[in-house]
Scaffold this active site. Sequence first.
Site, PDB file in Angstrom:
ATOM      1  N   TYR A  13       0.808  -1.229   0.000  1.00 49.85           N
ATOM      2  CA  TYR A  13       0.000   0.000   0.000  1.00 49.85           C
ATOM      3  C   TYR A  13       0.838   1.273   0.000  1.00 49.85           C
ATOM      4  O   TYR A  13       0.377   2.317  -0.429  1.00 49.85           O
ATOM      5  CB  TYR A  13      -0.946  -0.009   1.200  1.00 49.85           C
ATOM      6  CG  TYR A  13      -2.177  -0.836   0.928  1.00 49.85           C
ATOM      7  CD1 TYR A  13      -3.343  -0.244   0.455  1.00 49.85           C
ATOM      8  CD2 TYR A  13      -2.161  -2.215   1.086  1.00 49.85           C
ATOM      9  CE1 TYR A  13      -4.459  -0.992   0.163  1.00 49.85           C
ATOM     10  CE2 TYR A  13      -3.273  -2.984   0.797  1.00 49.85           C
ATOM     11  CZ  TYR A  13      -4.425  -2.364   0.338  1.00 49.85           C
ATOM     12  OH  TYR A  13      -5.531  -3.099   0.032  1.00 49.85           O
ATOM     13  N   VAL A 161       0.551   8.889   4.652  1.00 52.94           N
ATOM     14  CA  VAL A 161      -0.543   9.094   3.701  1.00 52.94           C
ATOM     15  C   VAL A 161      -1.828   8.394   4.145  1.00 52.94           C
ATOM     16  O   VAL A 161      -1.780   7.334   4.752  1.00 52.94           O
ATOM     17  CB  VAL A 161      -0.145   8.605   2.296  1.00 52.94           C
ATOM     18  CG1 VAL A 161       0.898   9.523   1.695  1.00 52.94           C
ATOM     19  CG2 VAL A 161       0.386   7.166   2.335  1.00 52.94           C
ATOM     20  N   LYS A 212       6.088   9.321  13.977  1.00 54.77           N
ATOM     21  CA  LYS A 212       5.071   8.534  13.256  1.00 54.77           C
ATOM     22  C   LYS A 212       4.108   7.850  14.246  1.00 54.77           C
ATOM     23  O   LYS A 212       2.881   7.886  14.080  1.00 54.77           O
ATOM     24  CB  LYS A 212       5.777   7.477  12.395  1.00 54.77           C
ATOM     25  CG  LYS A 212       4.874   6.429  11.811  1.00 54.77           C
ATOM     26  CD  LYS A 212       3.970   6.990  10.762  1.00 54.77           C
ATOM     27  CE  LYS A 212       2.833   6.048  10.423  1.00 54.77           C
ATOM     28  NZ  LYS A 212       2.035   6.480   9.318  1.00 54.77           N
ATOM     29  N   ASN A 216      -0.300   8.658  14.939  1.00 58.19           N
ATOM     30  CA  ASN A 216      -1.411   7.703  14.952  1.00 58.19           C
ATOM     31  C   ASN A 216      -1.973   7.492  16.361  1.00 58.19           C
ATOM     32  O   ASN A 216      -3.168   7.245  16.526  1.00 58.19           O
ATOM     33  CB  ASN A 216      -0.982   6.393  14.301  1.00 58.19           C
ATOM     34  CG  ASN A 216      -1.001   6.502  12.781  1.00 58.19           C
ATOM     35  OD1 ASN A 216      -1.501   7.490  12.232  1.00 58.19           O
ATOM     36  ND2 ASN A 216      -0.461   5.511  12.097  1.00 58.19           N
ATOM     37  N   HIS A 250     -17.184  25.210  20.442  1.00 57.51           N
ATOM     38  CA  HIS A 250     -16.183  25.935  21.238  1.00 57.51           C
ATOM     39  C   HIS A 250     -14.941  26.111  20.365  1.00 57.51           C
ATOM     40  O   HIS A 250     -14.530  25.160  19.679  1.00 57.51           O
ATOM     41  CB  HIS A 250     -15.854  25.113  22.498  1.00 57.51           C
ATOM     42  CG  HIS A 250     -14.924  25.810  23.438  1.00 57.51           C
ATOM     43  ND1 HIS A 250     -13.591  25.996  23.138  1.00 57.51           N
ATOM     44  CD2 HIS A 250     -15.126  26.370  24.654  1.00 57.51           C
ATOM     45  CE1 HIS A 250     -13.011  26.634  24.133  1.00 57.51           C
ATOM     46  NE2 HIS A 250     -13.923  26.884  25.064  1.00 57.51           N
ATOM     47  N   GLY A 263     -10.344   0.688  13.103  1.00 56.21           N
ATOM     48  CA  GLY A 263      -9.784  -0.347  12.237  1.00 56.21           C
ATOM     49  C   GLY A 263      -8.619   0.147  11.409  1.00 56.21           C
ATOM     50  O   GLY A 263      -8.036   1.195  11.685  1.00 56.21           O
ATOM     51  N   CYS A 266      -3.029   0.686  10.835  1.00 52.05           N
ATOM     52  CA  CYS A 266      -2.063   1.622  11.435  1.00 52.05           C
ATOM     53  C   CYS A 266      -2.515   2.076  12.814  1.00 52.05           C
ATOM     54  O   CYS A 266      -1.838   1.851  13.806  1.00 52.05           O
ATOM     55  CB  CYS A 266      -1.914   2.831  10.531  1.00 52.05           C
ATOM     56  SG  CYS A 266      -1.627   2.357   8.823  1.00 52.05           S
ATOM     57  N   PHE A 330     -13.444  -0.809   6.706  1.00 56.19           N
ATOM     58  CA  PHE A 330     -12.884  -0.265   7.948  1.00 56.19           C
ATOM     59  C   PHE A 330     -13.107   1.235   8.083  1.00 56.19           C
ATOM     60  O   PHE A 330     -12.954   1.799   9.160  1.00 56.19           O
ATOM     61  CB  PHE A 330     -11.420  -0.684   8.144  1.00 56.19           C
ATOM     62  CG  PHE A 330     -10.357   0.230   7.592  1.00 56.19           C
ATOM     63  CD1 PHE A 330      -9.922   1.336   8.316  1.00 56.19           C
ATOM     64  CD2 PHE A 330      -9.769  -0.032   6.382  1.00 56.19           C
ATOM     65  CE1 PHE A 330      -8.931   2.167   7.822  1.00 56.19           C
ATOM     66  CE2 PHE A 330      -8.777   0.780   5.879  1.00 56.19           C
ATOM     67  CZ  PHE A 330      -8.352   1.895   6.600  1.00 56.19           C
ATOM     68  N   ARG A 338     -10.091  -5.327   5.673  1.00 58.29           N
ATOM     69  CA  ARG A 338      -9.109  -5.880   6.615  1.00 58.29           C
ATOM     70  C   ARG A 338      -9.103  -5.069   7.902  1.00 58.29           C
ATOM     71  O   ARG A 338      -9.196  -3.849   7.879  1.00 58.29           O
ATOM     72  CB  ARG A 338      -7.720  -5.880   5.976  1.00 58.29           C
ATOM     73  CG  ARG A 338      -7.655  -6.822   4.772  1.00 58.29           C
ATOM     74  CD  ARG A 338      -6.381  -6.646   4.026  1.00 58.29           C
ATOM     75  NE  ARG A 338      -6.180  -5.249   3.688  1.00 58.29           N
ATOM     76  CZ  ARG A 338      -4.999  -4.711   3.408  1.00 58.29           C
ATOM     77  NH1 ARG A 338      -3.919  -5.447   3.430  1.00 58.29           N
ATOM     78  NH2 ARG A 338      -4.903  -3.447   3.101  1.00 58.29           N
ATOM     79  N   LYS A 416     -22.850   5.292  13.796  1.00 57.73           N
ATOM     80  CA  LYS A 416     -22.220   6.407  13.083  1.00 57.73           C
ATOM     81  C   LYS A 416     -23.083   7.667  13.021  1.00 57.73           C
ATOM     82  O   LYS A 416     -22.709   8.639  12.350  1.00 57.73           O
ATOM     83  CB  LYS A 416     -21.844   5.980  11.652  1.00 57.73           C
ATOM     84  CG  LYS A 416     -20.716   4.965  11.555  1.00 57.73           C
ATOM     85  CD  LYS A 416     -19.414   5.349  12.251  1.00 57.73           C
ATOM     86  CE  LYS A 416     -18.749   6.591  11.740  1.00 57.73           C
ATOM     87  NZ  LYS A 416     -17.492   6.912  12.507  1.00 57.73           N
TER      88      LYS A 416
HETATM   89  N1  SAJ Z   1     -12.296   6.697  12.871  1.00 63.85           N
HETATM   90  C1  SAJ Z   1     -13.296   6.920  13.814  1.00 63.85           C
HETATM   91  N2  SAJ Z   1     -13.620   8.211  14.102  1.00 63.85           N
HETATM   92  C2  SAJ Z   1     -13.023   9.278  13.492  1.00 63.85           C
HETATM   93  C3  SAJ Z   1     -12.001   9.038  12.551  1.00 63.85           C
HETATM   94  C4  SAJ Z   1     -11.663   7.721  12.258  1.00 63.85           C
HETATM   95  O1  SAJ Z   1     -13.869   6.002  14.388  1.00 63.85           O
HETATM   96  O2  SAJ Z   1     -13.402  10.413  13.799  1.00 63.85           O
HETATM   97  C5  SAJ Z   1     -11.919   5.300  12.546  1.00 63.85           C
HETATM   98  C6  SAJ Z   1     -12.153   4.920  11.094  1.00 63.85           C
HETATM   99  O3  SAJ Z   1     -13.469   4.556  10.849  1.00 63.85           O
HETATM  100  C7  SAJ Z   1     -11.176   3.756  10.943  1.00 63.85           C
HETATM  101  C8  SAJ Z   1     -10.019   4.161  11.851  1.00 63.85           C
HETATM  102  O4  SAJ Z   1     -10.528   5.150  12.721  1.00 63.85           O
HETATM  103  O5  SAJ Z   1     -11.737   2.557  11.410  1.00 63.85           O
HETATM  104  C9  SAJ Z   1      -8.797   4.704  11.141  1.00 63.85           C
HETATM  105  O6  SAJ Z   1      -9.181   5.561  10.080  1.00 63.85           O
HETATM  106  P1  SAJ Z   1      -8.434   6.939   9.762  1.00 63.85           P
HETATM  107  O7  SAJ Z   1      -9.102   7.550   8.598  1.00 63.85           O
HETATM  108  O8  SAJ Z   1      -8.356   7.757  10.985  1.00 63.85           O
HETATM  109  O9  SAJ Z   1      -6.926   6.527   9.458  1.00 63.85           O
HETATM  110  P2  SAJ Z   1      -6.197   5.439   8.508  1.00 63.85           P
HETATM  111  O10 SAJ Z   1      -5.909   4.226   9.322  1.00 63.85           O
HETATM  112  O11 SAJ Z   1      -6.891   5.252   7.221  1.00 63.85           O
HETATM  113  O12 SAJ Z   1      -4.809   6.247   8.220  1.00 63.85           O
HETATM  114  C10 SAJ Z   1      -4.038   6.701   9.314  1.00 63.85           C
HETATM  115  C11 SAJ Z   1      -3.694   8.191   9.088  1.00 63.85           C
HETATM  116  N3  SAJ Z   1      -3.130   8.757  10.313  1.00 63.85           N
HETATM  117  C12 SAJ Z   1      -3.598   9.909  10.857  1.00 63.85           C
HETATM  118  O13 SAJ Z   1      -4.541  10.498  10.417  1.00 63.85           O
HETATM  119  C13 SAJ Z   1      -2.867  10.424  12.057  1.00 63.85           C
HETATM  120  C14 SAJ Z   1      -2.723   8.330   7.925  1.00 63.85           C
HETATM  121  O14 SAJ Z   1      -2.300   9.683   7.784  1.00 63.85           O
HETATM  122  C15 SAJ Z   1      -1.490   7.437   8.171  1.00 63.85           C
HETATM  123  O15 SAJ Z   1      -0.544   7.536   7.120  1.00 63.85           O
HETATM  124  C16 SAJ Z   1      -1.982   6.008   8.249  1.00 63.85           C
HETATM  125  O16 SAJ Z   1      -2.859   5.910   9.382  1.00 63.85           O
HETATM  126  C17 SAJ Z   1      -0.765   5.103   8.388  1.00 63.85           C
HETATM  127  O17 SAJ Z   1      -0.371   4.485   7.366  1.00 63.85           O
HETATM  128  O18 SAJ Z   1      -0.156   5.073   9.455  1.00 63.85           O
END
Ligand code: SAJ
Length: 420
Positions: A13, A161, A212, A216, A250, A263, A266, A330, A338, A416
């Site tokens: 990826y 990313v 990094k 996350n 706020h 999910g 990362c 996810f 996944r 949601k």
């Molecule tokens: N989620 C929630 N509530 C929210 C935001 C997300 O429940 O308000 C959930 C999503 O549904 C999902 C999970 O969190 O199940 C993760 O989704 P995401 O969109 O927050 O992040 P990822 O896993 O797709 O990508 C993250 C990103 N990290 C950050 O935003 C800090 C991305 O920039 C990283 O490059 C990526 O992890 C990585 O490869 O580490």
Amino acid sequence: MTFNTLSVVGLGYIGLPTAAVFASRKKKVIGVDINQQAVDTINRGDIHIVEPDLASVVKTAVEEGWLRATTQPEAADAFLIAVPTPFQEGHQPDLRYVQSAAQAIAPVLTKGNLVILESTSPVGATEQMAEWLAAARPDLTFPQQVGEAADILIAYCPERVLPGQVMVELIKNDRVIGGMTPACSARASELYRIFLEGECVETNARTAELCKLTENSFRDVNIAFANELSLICADQNINVWELIALANRHPRVNILQPGPGVGGHCIAVDPWFIVAQNPQQARLIRTAREVNDAKPHWVLDQVKKCVADSLTVSNKRASELTVACFGLAFKPNIDDLRESPAMAVTQLIAEWHTGTTLVVEPNIAQTPAKLAGLATLVSVEQALARADVLVMLVDHREFRAIASDTLHQQAIVDTKGVWR
Ligand code: SAJ
């Protein structure tokens, strides 16, 4: 010295988009992967992963001869390692793939090469990789031995990313560049500037590694806060979506959204790397992981209550009741199932429920193997027509388009806030 040939090790990826972007800037890119099928697919100009706009960039790069994949590393000016770093038993980081990649490239390294680790890693992984390389090549010098005078330059430069927006964010996001020495950082920045429109921000390898993990973990902790609020609100009979929208008015509050859990590959993994290395200090980070991991089970309990209420109202037996789960991915608007909490919840429901379980997932064509014999994939319309209980798990755009006044069901578990 300019970079003419680059090698990207791990064509998943992150690795494949990175290889493709370098190739699109007319650099000769050798992609290396242990998966022969992935290598063959890429050499045909096709892709084996789903990411918007990636296919056309790979196709052109292969057709024009800038990108080629192989299972055996070859000599290059720079090597980028983008292999998986999962956790093993007890949430301990597993660096086996990094070790194999280092051992695979070691024989083809030559003086002046740059080696970059991009995989999400615990603090110290880059130094560890440098040790593996040094052990395999006693004829070369490395930064941990001779500092700035090293034959091989090494840096940690994490990808950051967002899946679904990789081809844009790869180019636009700022890049943290963690060289083992300032010269390593300078050389790595030079490499990324080939395509980067964002800034290269230089630091050392250990800070870049923790940076990094911090990004996350920050998101995980903030999502855990929202998920915890959703539990509190359910007990207090308060609408959590309204509550968060109000609190976010706020000027210094910006709460994220609750959901069925966290999910992806990362956010649900990386915080554990901090916890594993700092078990005493990382209390909040550990608790956030536990809060988010517990959420699918809480959702199942909500569904059980909802089904019990429906049985009372309808006079049906449980085996006559149909439950429909909306969404398996996810996160919204992707087809990646996944490490998906929606998938986990659906599986829990389908295994527990004695009646029919329907699933709606507009981004896939077949019932996933994990749900075979447990649940049936149907359209939005079929689910709305047949189900007694609706469970909203992923806010895909198709689900947001369903007008709540068209629902005939009273029995809804909405993780949601789509049908609030
Ligand atoms: N989620 C929630 N509530 C929210 C935001 C997300 O429940 O308000 C959930 C999503 O549904 C999902 C999970 O969190 O199940 C993760 O989704 P995401 O969109 O927050 O992040 P990822 O896993 O797709 O990508 C993250 C990103 N990290 C950050 O935003 C800090 C991305 O920039 C990283 O490059 C990526 O992890 C990585 O490869 O580490």
